[in-house]
Design an enzyme around this catalytic site. Structure first.
Site, PDB file in Angstrom:
ATOM      1  N   ASP A 157      -4.849   5.101  15.665  1.00 36.93           N
ATOM      2  CA  ASP A 157      -4.472   3.693  16.195  1.00 36.93           C
ATOM      3  C   ASP A 157      -3.406   3.884  17.164  1.00 36.93           C
ATOM      4  OD1 ASP A 157      -4.485   0.979  16.249  1.00 36.93           O
ATOM      5  OD2 ASP A 157      -4.462   0.776  14.265  1.00 36.93           O
ATOM      6  N   ASP A 218      -9.796  -6.475  17.172  1.00 37.38           N
ATOM      7  CA  ASP A 218     -10.227  -6.124  15.779  1.00 37.38           C
ATOM      8  C   ASP A 218     -11.269  -7.309  15.290  1.00 37.38           C
ATOM      9  OD1 ASP A 218      -8.196  -4.405  15.802  1.00 37.38           O
ATOM     10  OD2 ASP A 218      -7.318  -5.407  13.974  1.00 37.38           O
TER      11      ASP A 218
HETATM   12  C1  GLA Z   1      -5.168  -2.226  13.939  1.00 45.21           C
HETATM   13  C2  GLA Z   1      -6.797  -1.547  14.069  1.00 45.21           C
HETATM   14  C3  GLA Z   1      -7.615  -2.108  12.745  1.00 45.21           C
HETATM   15  C4  GLA Z   1      -7.078  -1.508  11.517  1.00 45.21           C
HETATM   16  C5  GLA Z   1      -5.655  -1.868  11.609  1.00 45.21           C
HETATM   17  C6  GLA Z   1      -4.532  -1.212  10.326  1.00 45.21           C
HETATM   18  O1  GLA Z   1      -5.353  -3.434  13.797  1.00 45.21           O
HETATM   19  O2  GLA Z   1      -7.363  -1.926  15.286  1.00 45.21           O
HETATM   20  O3  GLA Z   1      -8.925  -1.525  12.960  1.00 45.21           O
HETATM   21  O4  GLA Z   1      -6.797  -0.104  11.339  1.00 45.21           O
HETATM   22  O5  GLA Z   1      -4.767  -1.753  12.598  1.00 45.21           O
HETATM   23  O6  GLA Z   1      -3.362  -1.595  10.227  1.00 45.21           O
END
Ligand code: GLA
Length: 409
Positions: A157, A218
């Site tokens: 990430d 997300d």
């Molecule tokens: C980000 C990513 C998600 C998840 C969260 C975890 O938002 O895009 O897919 O992994 O972090 O904190």
């Protein structure tokens, strides 16, 4: 001689620098914790749903016993909130001791003993998105630690970092993964952070260094979230779709199927659209409590076969009229320069009954004069042979799909 040797070494170094790790020739399939389990660390009050070794072991068991592994879902992946708040005395990452008492080498061994692959999450910045230690300034050590634990898949990430440094940082971590000598699939959030920061994306570099990458926001457990992602991929397909291919995939994020936010029709739509998008199929659901109709969607062999088609060509939205969209994906078998096609007719309307849609084969690019053998991938029905000058009629439910396959005859 010496010159040639030096050149050879240089060549080798260049090879190691590039990702081409031979992995993910088709989109990865597996299970990823985040969407369903988030950062639930309360194992005292919610032992069955907290991020713990128990959850991943139980999921690994179910992946096998419920038939997911046999269909190709072969990765069990942790997401955020597995690490301890501090590194150990040697500066190494360590899992939360209460929730992962056996340690991650043991967890990896367990997952491997089931014939599955072990996925992990980390973050390129100082912290993960949920505030746990990130890998910045520890990249080489962390890559080595992952290899020691038997990690097969890393999602990296990008929270708490400067996106302007990612063009250098993501490839650097990838080179440390390669240097471990362990084959590790590399999932990057790099282009999503660049997009969100308005920085130009160098797709050649992304394709070279990552096996898959997030492009957009997300996913959350709602139909609105699914359609916003699908619309983003459709509206930006000229930039995005050509970047997919064996070894390198766009990742529209996890499958919601079997959770709380999608109806049955909407769940079928997500699976069909993710298949034409050549998306990774990462379930994020409680495999213990998922009910049969939803399990059946995730286990639809014909749709999985479209997703995993060896040509690895990402599909496109070829028509959008009102609420009705047609998405097509070229698939095998081929003949000369002609393809077979997976076709999703998608109704984004949310009122009334089914819409009647007429498909003209020719206008969808199907010109094979001997015709196409058509099948319905949800009804498991052979519909017959159609030639390019013929039309094809379907009824599509609101917020639902028809998914068809047109094989060259
Ligand atoms: C980000 C990513 C998600 C998840 C969260 C975890 O938002 O895009 O897919 O992994 O972090 O904190």
């Amino acid at each position: 001689m010496r010159g040639i040797t030096a050149l050879g070494v240089l060549f080798l170094v260049a090879m190691v620098g590039a990702l081409e790790n031979g992995l993910a020739r088709t989109p990865p399939m597996g299970w990823l914790a985040w969407q369903r389990y988030r950062c639930n660390t309360d194992c005292v009050n919610d032992p069955d749903n907290c991020i713990s070794e128990q959850l991943f072991m139980k999921t690994a068991d179910l992946m096998v016993s419920e038939g997911y592994l046999a269909l190709g879902y072969d990765v069990v992946s942790m997401d955020d909130c597995w690490p301890a708040r501090e590194r150990d005395a040697d500066g190494k990452l360590q899992p939360d001791a209460e929730r992962f008492p056996s340690g991650l080498k043991k967890l990896g061994d367990y997952i491997h003993s089931k014939g599955l692959k072990f996925g992990i999450y980390e973050d390129y910045g100082t912290h993960t998105c949920a505030g746990y230690p990130g890998i910045l300034e520890h990249m080489e050590l962390d890559a080595q630690t992952f290899a020691e634990w038997g990690v097969d898949y890393v999602k990296l990430d990008g929270c708490y970092s400067d996106p302007h440094t990612m063009d250098q940082g993501y490839p650097e971590f990838g080179s440390y993964l390669n240097k471990t000598g362990r084959p590790i699939v590399y999932s990057c959030s790099w282009p999503d952070y660049l997009r969100a920061s308005g920085i130009k994306i160098n797709w050649t570099a992304i394709i070279e260094h990552c096996n898959l990458w997030r492009n957009y926001n997300d996913i959350s457990d709602s139909w609105g979230s699914v359609t916003s992602i699908v619309n983003y991929y459709g509206d930006n397909q000229d930039e995005i779709a050509p970047n997919a291919g064996p070894g390198h995939w766009n990742d529209p994020d996890m499958l919601l199927i079997g959770n709380f936010g999608l109806s049955y029709e909407q769940s079928r739509a997500q699976m069909a659209l993710w298949a034409v998008l050549a998306s990774p199929l990462l379930m994020s659901v409680d495999l213990q409590s998922i009910t049969p109709p939803y399990k059946e969607i995730l286990q639809n062999k014909d749709i999985i076969a479209v997703n995993q088609d060896p040509l690895g060509i990402q599909g496109r939205r070829v028509s959008k009229k009102g609420n009705i969209e047609i998405w097509t994906r070229p698939v095998t078998p081929t003949s000369g320069d002609e393809y077979s096609y997976a076709v999703v007719v998608f109704n984004q309307g949310n009122g009334g009954g089914p819409s009647n849609v007429t498909l003209s084969l020719k206008s969808l690019g199907m010109t094979h004069s001997a015709g196409y053998l058509v099948s319905d991938l949800y009804e498991h029905e052979d519909i017959g042979k159609f030639t390019p000058d013929q039309h094809f009629y379907v009824k599509v439910n609101p917020s639902g799909v028809k998914m068809l396959r047109f094989n060259l005859s």
